[in-house]
Design a protein around this motif. Sequence first.
Motif, PDB file in Angstrom:
ATOM      1  N   TYR A  15       6.762   1.019   9.324  1.00  0.00           N
ATOM      2  CA  TYR A  15       5.688   0.303  10.013  1.00  0.00           C
ATOM      3  C   TYR A  15       4.319   0.854   9.608  1.00  0.00           C
ATOM      4  O   TYR A  15       3.404   0.101   9.282  1.00  0.00           O
ATOM      5  CB  TYR A  15       5.884   0.407  11.528  1.00  0.00           C
ATOM      6  CG  TYR A  15       4.854  -0.352  12.319  1.00  0.00           C
ATOM      7  CD1 TYR A  15       4.939  -1.733  12.453  1.00  0.00           C
ATOM      8  CD2 TYR A  15       3.794   0.305  12.926  1.00  0.00           C
ATOM      9  CE1 TYR A  15       3.985  -2.442  13.176  1.00  0.00           C
ATOM     10  CE2 TYR A  15       2.840  -0.383  13.647  1.00  0.00           C
ATOM     11  CZ  TYR A  15       2.946  -1.753  13.771  1.00  0.00           C
ATOM     12  OH  TYR A  15       1.990  -2.453  14.496  1.00  0.00           O
ATOM     13  N   ARG A  16       4.193   2.164   9.623  1.00  0.00           N
ATOM     14  CA  ARG A  16       2.922   2.814   9.270  1.00  0.00           C
ATOM     15  C   ARG A  16       2.528   2.470   7.837  1.00  0.00           C
ATOM     16  O   ARG A  16       1.384   2.115   7.553  1.00  0.00           O
ATOM     17  CB  ARG A  16       3.026   4.326   9.437  1.00  0.00           C
ATOM     18  CG  ARG A  16       1.704   5.058   9.205  1.00  0.00           C
ATOM     19  CD  ARG A  16       1.892   6.567   9.149  1.00  0.00           C
ATOM     20  NE  ARG A  16       2.661   6.973   7.999  1.00  0.00           N
ATOM     21  CZ  ARG A  16       2.180   7.065   6.752  1.00  0.00           C
ATOM     22  NH1 ARG A  16       0.924   6.777   6.510  1.00  0.00           N
ATOM     23  NH2 ARG A  16       2.940   7.450   5.759  1.00  0.00           N
ATOM     24  N   ASN A  17       3.490   2.539   6.928  1.00  0.00           N
ATOM     25  CA  ASN A  17       3.221   2.227   5.526  1.00  0.00           C
ATOM     26  C   ASN A  17       2.711   0.792   5.387  1.00  0.00           C
ATOM     27  O   ASN A  17       1.714   0.533   4.710  1.00  0.00           O
ATOM     28  CB  ASN A  17       4.494   2.448   4.703  1.00  0.00           C
ATOM     29  CG  ASN A  17       4.302   2.145   3.243  1.00  0.00           C
ATOM     30  OD1 ASN A  17       4.176   0.987   2.836  1.00  0.00           O
ATOM     31  ND2 ASN A  17       4.303   3.188   2.430  1.00  0.00           N
ATOM     32  N   ALA A  18       3.394  -0.144   6.030  1.00  0.00           N
ATOM     33  CA  ALA A  18       2.994  -1.554   5.947  1.00  0.00           C
ATOM     34  C   ALA A  18       1.625  -1.768   6.580  1.00  0.00           C
ATOM     35  O   ALA A  18       0.797  -2.512   6.039  1.00  0.00           O
ATOM     36  CB  ALA A  18       4.049  -2.443   6.603  1.00  0.00           C
ATOM     37  N   GLN A  19       1.362  -1.126   7.703  1.00  0.00           N
ATOM     38  CA  GLN A  19       0.073  -1.283   8.376  1.00  0.00           C
ATOM     39  C   GLN A  19      -1.073  -0.722   7.541  1.00  0.00           C
ATOM     40  O   GLN A  19      -2.149  -1.327   7.465  1.00  0.00           O
ATOM     41  CB  GLN A  19       0.101  -0.617   9.758  1.00  0.00           C
ATOM     42  CG  GLN A  19       0.907  -1.372  10.777  1.00  0.00           C
ATOM     43  CD  GLN A  19       0.326  -2.741  11.050  1.00  0.00           C
ATOM     44  OE1 GLN A  19      -0.839  -2.890  11.380  1.00  0.00           O
ATOM     45  NE2 GLN A  19       1.150  -3.761  10.898  1.00  0.00           N
ATOM     46  N   LEU A  20      -0.849   0.423   6.896  1.00  0.00           N
ATOM     47  CA  LEU A  20      -1.884   0.992   6.034  1.00  0.00           C
ATOM     48  C   LEU A  20      -2.136   0.091   4.827  1.00  0.00           C
ATOM     49  O   LEU A  20      -3.284  -0.085   4.404  1.00  0.00           O
ATOM     50  CB  LEU A  20      -1.507   2.412   5.589  1.00  0.00           C
ATOM     51  CG  LEU A  20      -1.574   3.478   6.679  1.00  0.00           C
ATOM     52  CD1 LEU A  20      -1.013   4.800   6.177  1.00  0.00           C
ATOM     53  CD2 LEU A  20      -3.007   3.660   7.170  1.00  0.00           C
ATOM     54  N   ALA A  21      -1.075  -0.485   4.285  1.00  0.00           N
ATOM     55  CA  ALA A  21      -1.231  -1.410   3.163  1.00  0.00           C
ATOM     56  C   ALA A  21      -2.029  -2.637   3.601  1.00  0.00           C
ATOM     57  O   ALA A  21      -2.934  -3.093   2.889  1.00  0.00           O
ATOM     58  CB  ALA A  21       0.136  -1.818   2.615  1.00  0.00           C
ATOM     59  N   LEU A  22      -1.700  -3.168   4.769  1.00  0.00           N
ATOM     60  CA  LEU A  22      -2.422  -4.330   5.290  1.00  0.00           C
ATOM     61  C   LEU A  22      -3.902  -4.007   5.497  1.00  0.00           C
ATOM     62  O   LEU A  22      -4.778  -4.821   5.174  1.00  0.00           O
ATOM     63  CB  LEU A  22      -1.792  -4.817   6.598  1.00  0.00           C
ATOM     64  CG  LEU A  22      -0.440  -5.501   6.454  1.00  0.00           C
ATOM     65  CD1 LEU A  22       0.238  -5.644   7.817  1.00  0.00           C
ATOM     66  CD2 LEU A  22      -0.594  -6.864   5.786  1.00  0.00           C
ATOM     67  N   GLN A  23      -4.175  -2.829   6.032  1.00  0.00           N
ATOM     68  CA  GLN A  23      -5.563  -2.418   6.251  1.00  0.00           C
ATOM     69  C   GLN A  23      -6.297  -2.277   4.923  1.00  0.00           C
ATOM     70  O   GLN A  23      -7.429  -2.745   4.773  1.00  0.00           O
ATOM     71  CB  GLN A  23      -5.608  -1.091   7.019  1.00  0.00           C
ATOM     72  CG  GLN A  23      -7.003  -0.624   7.356  1.00  0.00           C
ATOM     73  CD  GLN A  23      -7.700  -1.557   8.323  1.00  0.00           C
ATOM     74  OE1 GLN A  23      -7.162  -1.888   9.352  1.00  0.00           O
ATOM     75  NE2 GLN A  23      -8.904  -1.989   7.983  1.00  0.00           N
ATOM     76  N   SER A  24      -5.653  -1.661   3.947  1.00  0.00           N
ATOM     77  CA  SER A  24      -6.273  -1.487   2.630  1.00  0.00           C
ATOM     78  C   SER A  24      -6.584  -2.836   1.996  1.00  0.00           C
ATOM     79  O   SER A  24      -7.652  -3.028   1.419  1.00  0.00           O
ATOM     80  CB  SER A  24      -5.353  -0.690   1.700  1.00  0.00           C
ATOM     81  OG  SER A  24      -5.193   0.612   2.169  1.00  0.00           O
TER      82      SER A  24
END
Length: 146
Positions: A15-24
């Motif tokens: 989840y964290r990985n996907a959220q950071l990617a989305l934010q980037s």
Amino acid sequence: MQKTKSDKEILAEVYRNAQLALQSISDILPEIEDGAVREEVLREHEEYEKISGRAAQLARLRGVRLKEPNPVKKAMMWSAIKMNTATDGSGQHIAELMIRGTVTGITSLKTTLTDGSPNMDGEVRELLVKLIELEEGFEEQLKNYL
């Protein structure tokens, strides 16, 4: 000594990985001038949305409370993107930045896969492996713009 990660920790990592990617991606989209690169980044955003949603769904089913990425980390990512694109918004440079982030994600996720419990839940493993495969595919696609 190898640390075994629980299914809860793995779901949180996905989840964290996907959220950071989305934010980037949200941070870098306004800087993208190249139409083809923009389309690729938008496609990636859609895939990260699906992974994030599935991770949240599995977490709910397992009673796992997910945390959003640290606001300080998000602010640091935003400023790094703005600084890195201030003088060069070319498709090639954007692809290079995206590849760096993707490789970081792949490395983290592969470590999580290695550190995961041998008894990892099948759905959790499937989601983790799917995200790794997606990111590896994203890296390959982005190389076309270098």
